[in-house]
Write a protein that holds these residues in place. Structure first.
Motif, PDB file in Angstrom:
ATOM      1  N   ASN B  17      34.959  33.693  26.183  1.00  0.00           N
ATOM      2  CA  ASN B  17      35.399  32.397  26.029  1.00  0.00           C
ATOM      3  C   ASN B  17      36.823  32.092  26.562  1.00  0.00           C
ATOM      4  OD1 ASN B  17      33.040  31.526  24.979  1.00  0.00           O
ATOM      5  ND2 ASN B  17      33.809  31.924  22.965  1.00  0.00           N
ATOM      6  N   LYS B  18      37.417  32.989  27.417  1.00  0.00           N
ATOM      7  CA  LYS B  18      38.639  32.668  28.053  1.00  0.00           C
ATOM      8  C   LYS B  18      38.592  32.471  29.367  1.00  0.00           C
ATOM      9  CE  LYS B  18      41.756  35.715  24.787  1.00  0.00           C
ATOM     10  NZ  LYS B  18      42.295  36.961  24.795  1.00  0.00           N
ATOM     11  N   PRO B  19      39.118  31.251  29.821  1.00  0.00           N
ATOM     12  CA  PRO B  19      38.817  31.114  31.270  1.00  0.00           C
ATOM     13  C   PRO B  19      39.665  32.072  32.074  1.00  0.00           C
ATOM     14  CG  PRO B  19      40.273  29.306  30.273  1.00  0.00           C
ATOM     15  CD  PRO B  19      39.722  30.145  29.210  1.00  0.00           C
ATOM     16  N   GLN B  20      39.111  32.184  33.084  1.00  0.00           N
ATOM     17  CA  GLN B  20      39.899  33.317  33.847  1.00  0.00           C
ATOM     18  C   GLN B  20      39.404  33.341  35.332  1.00  0.00           C
ATOM     19  OE1 GLN B  20      38.915  36.999  31.845  1.00  0.00           O
ATOM     20  NE2 GLN B  20      37.471  37.602  33.519  1.00  0.00           N
ATOM     21  N   LEU B  21      40.514  33.982  36.044  1.00  0.00           N
ATOM     22  CA  LEU B  21      40.259  33.875  37.669  1.00  0.00           C
ATOM     23  C   LEU B  21      40.469  35.291  38.048  1.00  0.00           C
ATOM     24  CD1 LEU B  21      40.015  31.558  39.876  1.00  0.00           C
ATOM     25  CD2 LEU B  21      42.254  31.495  39.714  1.00  0.00           C
ATOM     26  N   THR B  22      39.594  35.624  39.183  1.00  0.00           N
ATOM     27  CA  THR B  22      39.947  37.079  39.563  1.00  0.00           C
ATOM     28  C   THR B  22      40.295  37.135  40.928  1.00  0.00           C
ATOM     29  OG1 THR B  22      38.611  38.052  37.737  1.00  0.00           O
ATOM     30  CG2 THR B  22      38.760  39.415  39.783  1.00  0.00           C
ATOM     31  N   LEU B  23      41.259  37.783  41.528  1.00  0.00           N
ATOM     32  CA  LEU B  23      41.556  38.044  42.788  1.00  0.00           C
ATOM     33  C   LEU B  23      41.095  39.673  43.109  1.00  0.00           C
ATOM     34  CD1 LEU B  23      45.147  37.024  43.147  1.00  0.00           C
ATOM     35  CD2 LEU B  23      43.040  35.673  43.626  1.00  0.00           C
ATOM     36  N   ARG B  24      40.328  39.823  44.144  1.00  0.00           N
ATOM     37  CA  ARG B  24      39.700  41.267  44.595  1.00  0.00           C
ATOM     38  C   ARG B  24      40.303  41.549  45.900  1.00  0.00           C
ATOM     39  NH1 ARG B  24      33.647  40.987  44.337  1.00  0.00           N
ATOM     40  NH2 ARG B  24      33.874  43.125  44.437  1.00  0.00           N
ATOM     41  N   PHE B  25      40.929  42.760  46.052  1.00  0.00           N
ATOM     42  CA  PHE B  25      41.186  43.245  47.320  1.00  0.00           C
ATOM     43  C   PHE B  25      40.640  44.863  47.460  1.00  0.00           C
ATOM     44  CE2 PHE B  25      44.720  40.679  45.842  1.00  0.00           C
ATOM     45  CZ  PHE B  25      45.051  40.129  46.837  1.00  0.00           C
ATOM     46  N   LYS B  26      39.703  44.849  48.435  1.00  0.00           N
ATOM     47  CA  LYS B  26      39.180  46.349  48.829  1.00  0.00           C
ATOM     48  C   LYS B  26      40.115  46.774  49.531  1.00  0.00           C
ATOM     49  CE  LYS B  26      34.051  44.732  48.370  1.00  0.00           C
ATOM     50  NZ  LYS B  26      34.070  45.789  46.940  1.00  0.00           N
ATOM     51  N   ILE B  27      40.100  48.355  49.279  1.00  0.00           N
ATOM     52  CA  ILE B  27      41.218  49.068  49.943  1.00  0.00           C
ATOM     53  C   ILE B  27      40.664  50.155  50.781  1.00  0.00           C
ATOM     54  CG2 ILE B  27      43.605  50.158  49.854  1.00  0.00           C
ATOM     55  CD1 ILE B  27      44.132  48.042  47.681  1.00  0.00           C
ATOM     56  N   ASP B  28      40.745  50.456  51.937  1.00  0.00           N
ATOM     57  CA  ASP B  28      40.196  51.580  52.639  1.00  0.00           C
ATOM     58  C   ASP B  28      41.400  52.520  52.764  1.00  0.00           C
ATOM     59  OD1 ASP B  28      37.925  50.370  52.961  1.00  0.00           O
ATOM     60  OD2 ASP B  28      38.210  49.411  54.887  1.00  0.00           O
ATOM     61  N   GLU B  29      41.035  53.672  53.192  1.00  0.00           N
ATOM     62  CA  GLU B  29      41.962  54.837  53.202  1.00  0.00           C
ATOM     63  C   GLU B  29      42.776  54.739  54.434  1.00  0.00           C
ATOM     64  OE1 GLU B  29      41.546  59.694  53.573  1.00  0.00           O
ATOM     65  OE2 GLU B  29      39.933  58.429  54.304  1.00  0.00           O
ATOM     66  N   LYS B  30      44.130  54.878  54.505  1.00  0.00           N
ATOM     67  CA  LYS B  30      44.944  54.744  55.545  1.00  0.00           C
ATOM     68  C   LYS B  30      45.269  53.379  56.041  1.00  0.00           C
ATOM     69  CE  LYS B  30      45.191  59.327  55.740  1.00  0.00           C
ATOM     70  NZ  LYS B  30      46.360  59.887  55.050  1.00  0.00           N
TER      71      LYS B  30
END
Lengths: 119, 171
Positions: B17-30
């Protein structure tokens, strides 16, 4: 002192951010390691470095640097300058090497960062 | 909404019940550049939410260091920044070699980064100590040969994050 005075003392070229040279410089941090910049440098600090890669610009942004001085006459490439969002961070380049640049600023009243002041 | 390689921003379902927001970063090798970019974008997003400057800076540093760890020491991974009214969690999950000795890795100056990484200014052996310094809580789980999960929590003053409840944010 102001960034404009820093420019004069270090005989530095302004790469970008000419309109921000009235910012006041109280502390400076000289380093060529990204993590040390993130760990030790306090906000509103002038960053002095010989690294010119894009990571330095990002780091300066993250640490709320007041500006960056590249030593030894180095400058980031045109690609870096043109492609990165560095609008709030003036970039300068001095022909002086890091020890001499730091010595001049220190003798003119700019203090170094200490860890206790980092946050 | 701006979307490019490795960067996703999306509102997600509230948990407990907590409003939340998610940022996502996919990270590749090198992909070294994504580390700084993810930190910069996180910083801008958190500033939009009205968080205090020092908290924003600390979270950006955690994201920067966690992303660099993925770039340098794993095959690939992902960082999520989960923003709730009372806390921000930076969750870093990677697939890779794992950390053989976490206690040793937590020591300032200890680094297993290769020389080409150090020449770029990274690999100072400050990554995990920096993350710990910027977090209220830090939990690291690692399995040799499989990967590492890092969870850093930063507590907020709820009054600082009213806008989280709108569930809308652009990076």
């Amino acid at each position: 002192m102001t960034l404009k005075e820093v420019q004069d003392i270090l005989n530095a070229e302004v790469i970008c951010g000419e309109h921000l040279l009235d910012r006041e410089v109280k502390t400076a941090f000289a380093c060529d390691l990204i993590s040390e910049m993130l760990s030790f440098a306090s906000s509103d600090t002038l960053l002095i470095t010989s690294l010119t890669n894009p990571h330095v610009i990002h780091t300066a942004e993250v640490m709320d640097a007041i500006g960056v001085v590249f030593v030894g006459g180095k400058k980031p490439s045109e690609d870096i300058i043109n492609n990165l969002d560095h609008g709030n961070i003036p970039l300068l380049s001095t022909p002086l090497l890091i020890f001499n640049a730091c010595g001049l600023l220190f003798s003119n009243g700019v203090e170094g960062c200490t860890r206790g002041k980092a946050w | 909404m701006h979307e490019r390689k490795g960067v996703v921003s999306s509102p997600c379902q509230p948990a407990a019940n907590k409003p939340q927001l998610t940022l996502r970063f996919k990270i590749d090798e090198k992909d070294f550049l994504i580390a700084g970019e993810s930190a910069s974008k996180t910083k801008k997003a958190l500033q939009q939410l009205g968080l205090k400057q020092e908290i924003v800076k600390n979270i950006a540093i955690i994201v920067y260091e966690a992303a660099m760890n993925i770039v340098i020491h794993s095959n690939h991974g992902e960082i999520k920044i989960i923003i709730a009214p009372d806390q921000v969690v930076v969750l870093s999950e990677d697939v890779g070699e794992g950390i053989p000795d976490i206690e040793l890795a937590m020591k300032e100056g200890y680094s297993t980064a290769p020389n080409e990484v150090r020449e770029m200014g990274f690999g100072a052996g400050m990554g995990l100590p920096n993350i710990k310094q910027c977090s209220n809580e830090l939990d690291i789980k690692t399995t040799i040969g499989f990967g590492t999960t890092l969870r850093a929590t930063i507590y907020l003053n709820p009054a600082d994050t009213k806008q989280v409840e709108t569930g809308t944010m652009y990076v």
